[in-house]
Scaffold this active site. Structure first.
Site, PDB file in Angstrom:
ATOM      1  N   TYR A 201     -46.663-102.952  34.672  1.00  0.00           N
ATOM      2  CA  TYR A 201     -46.800-101.505  34.490  1.00  0.00           C
ATOM      3  C   TYR A 201     -48.294-101.206  34.376  1.00  0.00           C
ATOM      4  O   TYR A 201     -48.955-101.717  33.471  1.00  0.00           O
ATOM      5  CB  TYR A 201     -46.109-101.047  33.199  1.00  0.00           C
ATOM      6  CG  TYR A 201     -44.605-101.027  33.236  1.00  0.00           C
ATOM      7  CD1 TYR A 201     -43.911 -99.826  33.294  1.00  0.00           C
ATOM      8  CD2 TYR A 201     -43.863-102.214  33.185  1.00  0.00           C
ATOM      9  CE1 TYR A 201     -42.523 -99.797  33.303  1.00  0.00           C
ATOM     10  CE2 TYR A 201     -42.476-102.198  33.205  1.00  0.00           C
ATOM     11  CZ  TYR A 201     -41.814-100.978  33.261  1.00  0.00           C
ATOM     12  OH  TYR A 201     -40.439-100.957  33.276  1.00  0.00           O
ATOM     13  N   PRO A 293     -37.948 -92.869  34.579  1.00  0.00           N
ATOM     14  CA  PRO A 293     -37.634 -94.292  34.782  1.00  0.00           C
ATOM     15  C   PRO A 293     -38.628 -95.252  34.156  1.00  0.00           C
ATOM     16  O   PRO A 293     -38.403 -96.464  34.184  1.00  0.00           O
ATOM     17  CB  PRO A 293     -37.642 -94.415  36.312  1.00  0.00           C
ATOM     18  CG  PRO A 293     -38.537 -93.315  36.779  1.00  0.00           C
ATOM     19  CD  PRO A 293     -38.324 -92.185  35.816  1.00  0.00           C
ATOM     20  N   LYS A 297     -34.361 -96.955  31.212  1.00  0.00           N
ATOM     21  CA  LYS A 297     -33.270 -96.631  30.292  1.00  0.00           C
ATOM     22  C   LYS A 297     -32.089 -95.908  30.925  1.00  0.00           C
ATOM     23  O   LYS A 297     -31.037 -95.782  30.295  1.00  0.00           O
ATOM     24  CB  LYS A 297     -33.806 -95.767  29.128  1.00  0.00           C
ATOM     25  CG  LYS A 297     -34.771 -96.500  28.227  1.00  0.00           C
ATOM     26  CD  LYS A 297     -34.140 -97.723  27.617  1.00  0.00           C
ATOM     27  CE  LYS A 297     -35.118 -98.642  26.964  1.00  0.00           C
ATOM     28  NZ  LYS A 297     -34.576 -99.974  26.717  1.00  0.00           N
ATOM     29  N   TYR A 385     -37.755-101.667  24.391  1.00  0.00           N
ATOM     30  CA  TYR A 385     -37.600-101.996  25.820  1.00  0.00           C
ATOM     31  C   TYR A 385     -36.358-102.845  26.057  1.00  0.00           C
ATOM     32  O   TYR A 385     -35.610-102.602  27.020  1.00  0.00           O
ATOM     33  CB  TYR A 385     -38.848-102.724  26.331  1.00  0.00           C
ATOM     34  CG  TYR A 385     -38.911-102.772  27.846  1.00  0.00           C
ATOM     35  CD1 TYR A 385     -39.648-101.836  28.558  1.00  0.00           C
ATOM     36  CD2 TYR A 385     -38.221-103.748  28.570  1.00  0.00           C
ATOM     37  CE1 TYR A 385     -39.706-101.859  29.943  1.00  0.00           C
ATOM     38  CE2 TYR A 385     -38.262-103.779  29.953  1.00  0.00           C
ATOM     39  CZ  TYR A 385     -39.009-102.845  30.636  1.00  0.00           C
ATOM     40  OH  TYR A 385     -39.031-102.867  32.009  1.00  0.00           O
TER      41      TYR A 385
END
Length: 390
Positions: A201, A293, A297, A385
């Site tokens: 990420y 997104p 989840k 997470y």
């Protein structure tokens, strides 16, 4: 036609609920607006929480998941080239996530329902819900122009944000909360090896990027784009060039590029509808809530909704206990809002917002610095997470 539970929507949440109920002898019928082929053509999320994996195994559709699912013990957060690894296993005492595409989940569920002669009506139109205040509500619909009716004890809306289920609840009986983000995600699927063993990420001053995967030979990549961008604005060459600018140089240097086999732009929003139950109607998944997104989840929240509703219906049909049905909305929403918070905060951290000034960007940098330096912050991140307990 008569059944116990009428389910509107033949995506993963509707199929999963139907499968779980069937294994306990509870009848259901699934009504799907599109064809099975169309549903399976949609490319969606692919990161599953451990709780979602356990629920799929309970539904006896976990065999392929366990054979080919890619288990991950962490992710890399990159901020302007500086990396922070979040090790889930170390921080949570052993929890992991599994990369397994939503298309594969849905295909597994279709196969299971067909093997058990589950009733699924496809290409339904003009769906309407009636008499929810009674003990025998019904759903009217059309197939090939022919009027049909499904009588049931309960109606479950798994028909997404644009479906009829939520709209059936009168405006004065529901509250809707929404935040629309001024950008989208341009995603491509390519038959190339993933650039990293872990998901990356990345925040960059040009915008967010995500490096993900579906298999050792199939990769999924995303870049943040303006809300008004069109897919045709982005050639494969332009996409790969932009992705390389936003991810760390070491990753960019080893990135294997190739033709896209799927390309789409998804808008981002946060949305919650309250309540998730009205009379004998129950909302599940995107019919009640949407998450950006960023936090992976969407499908996992739909699965937790299914868990709560399945347990409630099991108690009702096996013991005559209505308490779970009465508590469904509050129980599901408690987890929904916590997941919404996580996805919202991660979106704020990792995306470029055109309206943000110097102060906000300094706060964003400070938030990343704190995450990188604090084990407590990393533990909180990892807990959210991998998925909060049901």
């Amino acid at each position: 036609m008569r059944t116990q539970v009428g389910i509107i929507g033949g995506g993963p949440s509707g199929l999963l609920l139907s499968q779980l109920l069937h294994l306990q002898g509870i009848e259901s019928v699934v009504l799907e607006r599109k064809t099975q082929e169309y549903v399976l053509s949609r490319i969606r999320a692919g990161v599953l929480e451990a709780g979602t994996c356990d629920l799929l195994r309970k539904a006896k559709v976990g065999q392929n998941l366990d054979m080919v699912g890619d288990v991950h013990s962490g992710i890399d957060i990159v901020f302007n080239g500086e990396a922070c690894n979040i090790n889930f296993t170390r921080l949570t005492g052993g929890d992991t996530v599994t990369v397994y595409g939503q298309t594969e989940v849905t295909r597994d569920l279709y196969k299971a329902r067909e093997a058990m002669n589950g009733v699924i009506e496809y290409s339904v139109d003009d769906v309407a819900i009636h008499d929810l205040h009674t003990t025998s509500p019904h759903i009217s619909y059309k197939v090939d122009g022919q009027d049909k009716q499904l009588e049931c004890d309960f109606v479950v809306g798994c028909d997404g944000y644009h479906g009829v289920s939520r709209q059936t609840i009168p405006h004065h009986q529901r509250e809707e909360y929404e935040s629309v983000y001024p950008f989208g995600w341009l995603g491509i699927l390519s038959e190339t090896p993933p650039v990293s063993d872990e998901l990356i990420y990345a925040y960059h001053e040009r915008g967010f990027a995500l490096c993900s995967m579906r298999s050792p030979t199939l990769s999924r990549y995303y870049v943040q784009v303006d809300a008004g961008d069109k897919v045709e604005d982005w050639s494969d060459e332009r996409f790969w060039d932009e992705l390389k600018r936003r991810i760390p140089k070491q990753a960019a240097d080893r990135l294997v590029t190739g033709p896209s086999i799927e390309k789409s732009i998804a808008p981002l929003r946060s949305f919650v509808c309250e309540p998730m139950r009205w009379q004998n109607l129950f909302l599940v998944g995107d019919a009640a809530h949407i998450v950006p997104p960023t936090g992976a989840k969407g499908l996992n929240l739909a699965a937790s909704d299914v868990h709560y509703l399945y347990e409630a219906m099991l108690a009702y049909y096996q013991k005559g206990d209505k308490q779970g049905l009465e508590n469904y909305s509050d129980q599901a929403l408690s987890r929904v809002w916590k997941s919404e918070r996580f996805a919202w905060s991660l979106t704020k951290l990792l995306h470029y917002f055109p309206e943000d000034g110097v102060f906000t960007n300094k706060m964003r940098q400070a938030e990343f610095d704190y995450l990188k330096s604090s084990q407590a912050a990393q533990s909180s991140f990892a807990e959210s997470y991998v998925g909060l307990p049901y």
